[in-house]
Design a protein around this motif. Structure first.
Motif, mmCIF file in Angstrom:
data_model
loop_
_atom_site.group_PDB
_atom_site.id
_atom_site.type_symbol
_atom_site.label_atom_id
_atom_site.label_comp_id
_atom_site.label_asym_id
_atom_site.label_seq_id
_atom_site.Cartn_x
_atom_site.Cartn_y
_atom_site.Cartn_z
ATOM 1 N N HIS A 87 -15.745 -3.999 -6.735
ATOM 2 C CA HIS A 87 -15.678 -2.671 -5.889
ATOM 3 C C HIS A 87 -15.005 -2.812 -4.385
ATOM 4 N N SER A 88 -13.923 -3.921 -4.393
ATOM 5 C CA SER A 88 -13.392 -4.348 -3.113
ATOM 6 C C SER A 88 -12.809 -3.364 -2.600
ATOM 7 N N PRO A 89 -12.246 -2.933 -1.368
ATOM 8 C CA PRO A 89 -11.758 -1.937 -0.833
ATOM 9 C C PRO A 89 -10.007 -1.820 -1.169
ATOM 10 N N GLN A 90 -9.584 -3.082 -1.607
ATOM 11 C CA GLN A 90 -8.110 -2.841 -2.001
ATOM 12 C C GLN A 90 -8.017 -3.696 -3.273
ATOM 13 N N GLN A 91 -7.317 -3.269 -4.477
ATOM 14 C CA GLN A 91 -6.640 -4.103 -5.356
ATOM 15 C C GLN A 91 -8.004 -4.806 -5.944
ATOM 16 N N PRO A 92 -8.883 -4.087 -6.570
ATOM 17 C CA PRO A 92 -9.983 -4.575 -7.292
ATOM 18 C C PRO A 92 -10.045 -5.476 -8.416
ATOM 19 N N LEU A 93 -8.806 -5.189 -9.370
ATOM 20 C CA LEU A 93 -8.580 -5.761 -10.533
ATOM 21 C C LEU A 93 -8.180 -7.219 -9.987
ATOM 22 N N GLU A 94 -7.090 -7.277 -9.278
ATOM 23 C CA GLU A 94 -6.660 -8.293 -8.765
ATOM 24 C C GLU A 94 -7.657 -9.458 -8.190
ATOM 25 N N ASN A 95 -8.301 -8.705 -7.479
ATOM 26 C CA ASN A 95 -9.399 -9.426 -6.638
ATOM 27 C C ASN A 95 -10.622 -9.998 -7.611
ATOM 28 N N THR A 96 -10.761 -9.413 -8.581
ATOM 29 C CA THR A 96 -11.816 -9.646 -9.474
ATOM 30 C C THR A 96 -11.381 -10.957 -10.254
ATOM 31 N N GLY A 98 -8.984 -13.101 -9.200
ATOM 32 C CA GLY A 98 -8.985 -14.179 -8.264
ATOM 33 C C GLY A 98 -10.576 -14.724 -8.032
ATOM 34 N N GLY A 99 -11.390 -13.816 -7.966
ATOM 35 C CA GLY A 99 -12.772 -14.386 -7.850
ATOM 36 C C GLY A 99 -13.177 -14.974 -9.086
ATOM 37 N N ILE A 100 -12.672 -14.759 -10.481
ATOM 38 C CA ILE A 100 -12.958 -15.492 -11.690
ATOM 39 C C ILE A 100 -12.465 -17.023 -11.448
ATOM 40 N N ALA A 101 -11.186 -17.107 -10.852
ATOM 41 C CA ALA A 101 -10.244 -18.128 -10.557
ATOM 42 C C ALA A 101 -11.371 -18.873 -9.807
ATOM 43 N N LEU A 102 -11.888 -18.546 -8.669
ATOM 44 C CA LEU A 102 -12.635 -19.478 -7.741
ATOM 45 C C LEU A 102 -13.880 -19.952 -8.304
ATOM 46 N N TYR A 103 -14.475 -19.035 -9.208
ATOM 47 C CA TYR A 103 -15.644 -19.622 -9.682
ATOM 48 C C TYR A 103 -15.666 -20.695 -10.932
ATOM 49 N N ILE A 104 -14.249 -20.516 -11.580
ATOM 50 C CA ILE A 104 -13.759 -21.546 -12.654
ATOM 51 C C ILE A 104 -13.610 -22.950 -11.782
ATOM 52 N N PHE A 138 -2.807 -17.947 -10.956
ATOM 53 C CA PHE A 138 -1.789 -17.449 -10.980
ATOM 54 C C PHE A 138 -1.504 -16.184 -11.152
ATOM 55 N N TRP A 139 -2.435 -15.513 -11.923
ATOM 56 C CA TRP A 139 -2.183 -14.048 -12.183
ATOM 57 C C TRP A 139 -2.611 -13.432 -10.739
ATOM 58 N N HIS A 140 -3.616 -13.759 -10.260
ATOM 59 C CA HIS A 140 -3.943 -13.204 -8.975
ATOM 60 C C HIS A 140 -2.966 -13.408 -7.750
ATOM 61 N N SER A 141 -2.276 -14.534 -7.839
ATOM 62 C CA SER A 141 -1.397 -14.801 -6.709
ATOM 63 C C SER A 141 -0.070 -14.003 -7.090
ATOM 64 N N LEU A 142 0.367 -13.715 -8.410
ATOM 65 C CA LEU A 142 1.496 -13.108 -8.581
ATOM 66 C C LEU A 142 1.262 -11.500 -8.499
ATOM 67 N N PHE A 143 0.283 -11.205 -8.938
ATOM 68 C CA PHE A 143 0.039 -9.675 -8.809
ATOM 69 C C PHE A 143 -0.725 -9.040 -7.669
ATOM 70 N N THR A 144 -1.124 -9.751 -6.650
ATOM 71 C CA THR A 144 -1.706 -9.125 -5.484
ATOM 72 C C THR A 144 -0.680 -9.023 -4.291
ATOM 73 N N ASP A 145 -0.680 -7.783 -3.897
ATOM 74 C CA ASP A 145 0.284 -7.516 -2.644
ATOM 75 C C ASP A 145 -0.408 -8.335 -1.435
ATOM 76 N N PRO A 146 0.305 -9.305 -0.834
ATOM 77 C CA PRO A 146 -0.327 -9.933 0.254
ATOM 78 C C PRO A 146 -0.639 -9.173 1.497
ATOM 79 N N ASP A 147 -0.261 -7.781 1.456
ATOM 80 C CA ASP A 147 -0.222 -7.178 2.845
ATOM 81 C C ASP A 147 -1.429 -6.161 2.633
ATOM 82 N N LEU A 148 -2.128 -6.096 1.238
ATOM 83 C CA LEU A 148 -3.065 -5.393 0.734
ATOM 84 C C LEU A 148 -2.872 -3.835 0.854
#
Length: 199
Positions: A87-96, A98-104, A138-148
């Motif tokens: 439920h993050s304020p921007q791009q929740p799918l991309e951030n989720t 990214g969170g999975i990547a962090l936990y792995i 890589f999915w998170h890095s490619l599909f996230t807008d860095p300016d949110l």
């Protein structure tokens, strides 16, 4: 040159991508039993230690990357948005993802630290999760807008080109690793067949 919070977060993310790429390349070198004495650079260096260090760098960068967002004014991220980004304020799918990547990555580094206690077979099962973590990263890095701002992806942006190059390197690495594993399995089967026939 002013660096914004989002710039800092992006640079930390790119550092994580670079560290994971180098880490996986070194891991494949170990699997191939690469010798830096026989081959380039023709002198001794402990690439096992470098492999461990890049794992720690990847973990630190993947933790600091979202933590920097806590300093961002708009959109405002809470600690819960970082731990559970559904439920993050921007791009929740991309951030989720990214969170999975962090936990792995965290799981990979922690289990590597306790690899002797876990035993080789159990540790290896955990360690191969790095491939899933790399895909998520890589999915998170490619599909996230860095300016949110949810803007369309600029595939020719410098950061995106860097991630694309790293992803290509990892894809080639995974293919080589799979081919090497298949050859080893076939060779082992042939050896067992020859032993059985000679008995």
């Amino acid at each position: 040159m002013n660096i914004t919070v989002l710039d800092l977060s992006a640079y930390l993310g790119l550092t994580a991508v670079a560290a994971i790429t180098v880490n996986m390349l070194l891991g494949v070198m170990m699997a191939f039993r690469y010798s830096p004495v026989r081959n380039w650079p023709h002198h001794r260096f402990n690439y096992f230690r470098l492999h461990n260090q890049t794992g720690y760098i990847a973990l630190i960068a993947t933790i600091l990357h979202p933590l920097a967002l806590l300093l961002n004014k708009s959109p405002k991220f809470r600690v819960l948005d970082l731990l559970y980004p559904v439920h993050s304020p921007q791009q929740p799918l991309e951030n989720t993802i990214g969170g999975i990547a962090l936990y792995i990555v965290a799981l990979m580094v922690i289990t590597s630290y306790f690899r002797i206690q876990l035993g080789r077979r159990t540790w290896k099962a955990f360690h191969f999760s790095v491939y899933l973590g790399a895909v998520a990263l890589f999915w998170h890095s490619l599909f996230t807008d860095p300016d949110l701002k949810g803007a369309p992806i600029d595939w020719l942006d410098g950061g995106k080109l860097f991630v694309e190059a790293c992803a290509l390197i990892i894809l080639v690495t995974i293919i080589l690793r799979a081919r090497h594993s298949r050859k080893k399995t076939l060779h082992l089967r042939q050896s067992l067949r020859q032993t059985a026939n000679s008995s």
